[in-house]
Motif scaffolding. Sequence first.
Motif, short mmCIF file in Angstrom:
data_model
loop_
_atom_site.label_atom_id
_atom_site.label_comp_id
_atom_site.label_asym_id
_atom_site.label_seq_id
_atom_site.Cartn_x
_atom_site.Cartn_y
_atom_site.Cartn_z
N ILE A 1 -41.05 5.85 -6.38
CA ILE A 1 -41.82 4.79 -5.73
C ILE A 1 -42.38 3.82 -6.76
CG2 ILE A 1 -43.87 4.30 -4.33
CD1 ILE A 1 -43.43 7.01 -2.95
N ALA A 2 -42.95 4.37 -7.84
CA ALA A 2 -43.53 3.52 -8.89
C ALA A 2 -42.46 2.64 -9.53
CB ALA A 2 -44.21 4.39 -9.94
N ALA A 3 -41.28 3.20 -9.80
CA ALA A 3 -40.19 2.43 -10.41
C ALA A 3 -39.71 1.33 -9.46
CB ALA A 3 -39.04 3.34 -10.80
N ALA A 4 -39.61 1.66 -8.17
CA ALA A 4 -39.17 0.67 -7.19
C ALA A 4 -40.17 -0.49 -7.10
CB ALA A 4 -39.00 1.32 -5.82
N GLU A 5 -41.44 -0.18 -7.17
CA GLU A 5 -42.45 -1.23 -7.09
C GLU A 5 -42.46 -2.11 -8.33
OE1 GLU A 5 -45.69 1.06 -4.20
OE2 GLU A 5 -45.94 1.13 -6.38
N GLU A 6 -42.25 -1.50 -9.50
CA GLU A 6 -42.34 -2.27 -10.75
C GLU A 6 -41.04 -2.97 -11.11
OE1 GLU A 6 -43.73 -1.69 -15.42
OE2 GLU A 6 -43.96 -0.06 -13.97
N TYR A 7 -39.90 -2.38 -10.80
CA TYR A 7 -38.63 -2.91 -11.29
C TYR A 7 -37.70 -3.42 -10.21
CZ TYR A 7 -40.16 -0.59 -15.54
OH TYR A 7 -40.89 -0.20 -16.65
N PHE A 8 -37.98 -3.12 -8.93
CA PHE A 8 -37.08 -3.56 -7.86
C PHE A 8 -37.78 -4.41 -6.81
CE2 PHE A 8 -34.92 -0.05 -9.85
CZ PHE A 8 -33.58 -0.42 -9.82
N GLY A 9 -38.95 -4.91 -7.14
CA GLY A 9 -39.63 -5.87 -6.27
C GLY A 9 -40.07 -5.32 -4.94
N VAL A 10 -40.39 -4.04 -4.89
CA VAL A 10 -40.82 -3.42 -3.63
C VAL A 10 -42.34 -3.50 -3.52
CG1 VAL A 10 -40.91 -1.28 -2.29
CG2 VAL A 10 -38.85 -1.87 -3.60
N SER A 11 -42.81 -3.91 -2.38
CA SER A 11 -44.26 -3.93 -2.13
C SER A 11 -44.51 -3.65 -0.65
CB SER A 11 -44.88 -5.28 -2.52
OG SER A 11 -44.30 -6.34 -1.79
N GLU A 12 -45.55 -2.91 -0.38
CA GLU A 12 -45.89 -2.61 1.00
C GLU A 12 -46.40 -3.86 1.70
OE1 GLU A 12 -47.23 1.48 2.20
OE2 GLU A 12 -48.19 1.35 0.24
N SER A 13 -46.17 -3.90 2.99
CA SER A 13 -46.60 -5.04 3.80
C SER A 13 -46.81 -4.56 5.23
CB SER A 13 -45.54 -6.15 3.76
OG SER A 13 -44.33 -5.70 4.35
N GLU A 14 -47.06 -5.51 6.13
CA GLU A 14 -47.22 -5.12 7.53
C GLU A 14 -45.93 -4.52 8.09
OE1 GLU A 14 -48.57 -8.44 9.76
OE2 GLU A 14 -50.56 -8.48 8.85
N ARG A 15 -44.81 -4.89 7.50
CA ARG A 15 -43.52 -4.41 8.00
C ARG A 15 -42.95 -3.25 7.19
NH1 ARG A 15 -39.70 -9.47 9.88
NH2 ARG A 15 -41.06 -10.28 11.53
#
Length: 540
Positions: free
Chosen positions: A328-342
């Motif tokens: 999860i941490a790698a996806a957020e930092e290196y693959f532009g993943v961020s939580e949102s309403e969707r």
Amino acid sequence: MGSTRSLESLRLSKPETAVFVSGVASMGLEILAGRMIAPQFGSSIYTWGTIIGVFLAALSYGYHRGGKQAAERATNGRMASVFLLTAAYVAVLVFAGDLLLRSAAGFPLPSRVASLPAVTILFGPPTYLLGYISPYAAELSTKEGVGEASGHVYMLGTVGSIVGAFATTYVLIPSLGIDAIALVFGGLSILAALAVSRPVGRRRATVTGFVALVLVASAATGAAGYSVQGEVVHETQTPYQELQVVDLGGTRTLYLGGQPHSAMDLDDPNRHVFEYTRYFHLPFLFADDPDEIDRVLFIGGGGFTGPKRFANDYDVTVDVAEIDPDVIAAAEEYFGVSESERLNIYNQGGRQFLRETNRTYDLVVLDAYQKDKVPFELTTREFMTLASDRLDDDGILFANVISASSGPASEFYRAQYATVDRVFPQTYSFPTGGAGIVQNIEMVATKSDARVTEAQLRTRNERRDIGIDLSGPVADYADPPRTDDVPVLRDDRAPVDSLLDSMVGYRYVVQESNASDGAGTARPAVRPGGPVPEPRSVPG
């Protein structure tokens, strides 16, 4: 006076220190072996059985040889020499471990025991050396009687093993890379040599200094042999696997356990780089009304290619259950993943999430399998029943299976198909590569009794505006495979390791897209450490 005696009783003698450290080092190296061996041979029950067996055999032989020599040769100085030799071999592991691993992979052995030469060469010698410590320490013990001395040595060695197991599992692996962990055990062996040989003479100091220099130099120089093709921008040992993020030619790839898992085009982050991820959209053709798919669950995140596209392209809410916090941490930092309403991310195992949630879904995407490591609890009839219960009446299950579509290496795919088909009224499969190769095979299961034909899917692809052309995936519509010779997987009998074993030695082929919606071209998956070796056996 009493407190002083109490403190004295807690202070370890030199032989006791040696036994304790040998227990820490042997167990730590055993756990480290699993991480070093897994990228090449997988982490199946056969791999771990081989590791445990080799360590026990090496320790036993060390106990035997040390016991025969203990009466005449046991000294603190000789125990110090054993630790120095262990540290020197650890330096070899740091510098040439990958090269030795790949060299040992070429032995023509049955797949179940293919890792035996590698484990023996890499970890047999240091474990054998550490086996000398216990009989030497028992001979040098101040305890009265053989029984008391032996029991005391066994106790200290076991306590050391417990410390080594917990420290490696909960501290070292989550915090350090493989080479750094090996360096820790090499350094620990050098410190033990100094501790048990006090006072240290000039000759001993010279030898110790030389071994320490070799150990540090091996770590500073870096591993010999092959290196990852591309720039490693992030690397870590997670609680579950080795994780690397590698950039090459404008593409960023996430490797888990040495296998490519997800990829992102750095110039066009929403493009499907790996062809199999385009198949994730097939459920929008299977649904009677694609607009009714409004809540989706992904089990397994990886680089979050599917979840990002779904949240971006469709009016849906996407939940992702990913068990590995470092993924999860790698996806957020290196693959532009961020939580949102969707897009909601949950650090939880997929089965646990399904069991505890009170939500129902229109689509469940199962994307938590790897070529050589599959959580068996996500493959069984009981799990598929749970997934079906969490789906709406017209819900759809999509599973990304890595296997061959036919031939000897297809056992896992066919068993998974049989299991899914036992629970869902209709099951479909879409191999993404040619016959007889290990590839991504996409399975779709529906709760509808009516079977959707390939012609219907082609028509829907032409008429429905779902934002991506799926004519290529639809063309891979396959007939049901033979399942009479494979088991239906159950919680009480899911021989996943045996089924995966048939794929050992086969090349895993990832289909890579040329464009956003273009046709794919087969590309052999490249894993950290260089090109995937040719199969040890020829696919039938």
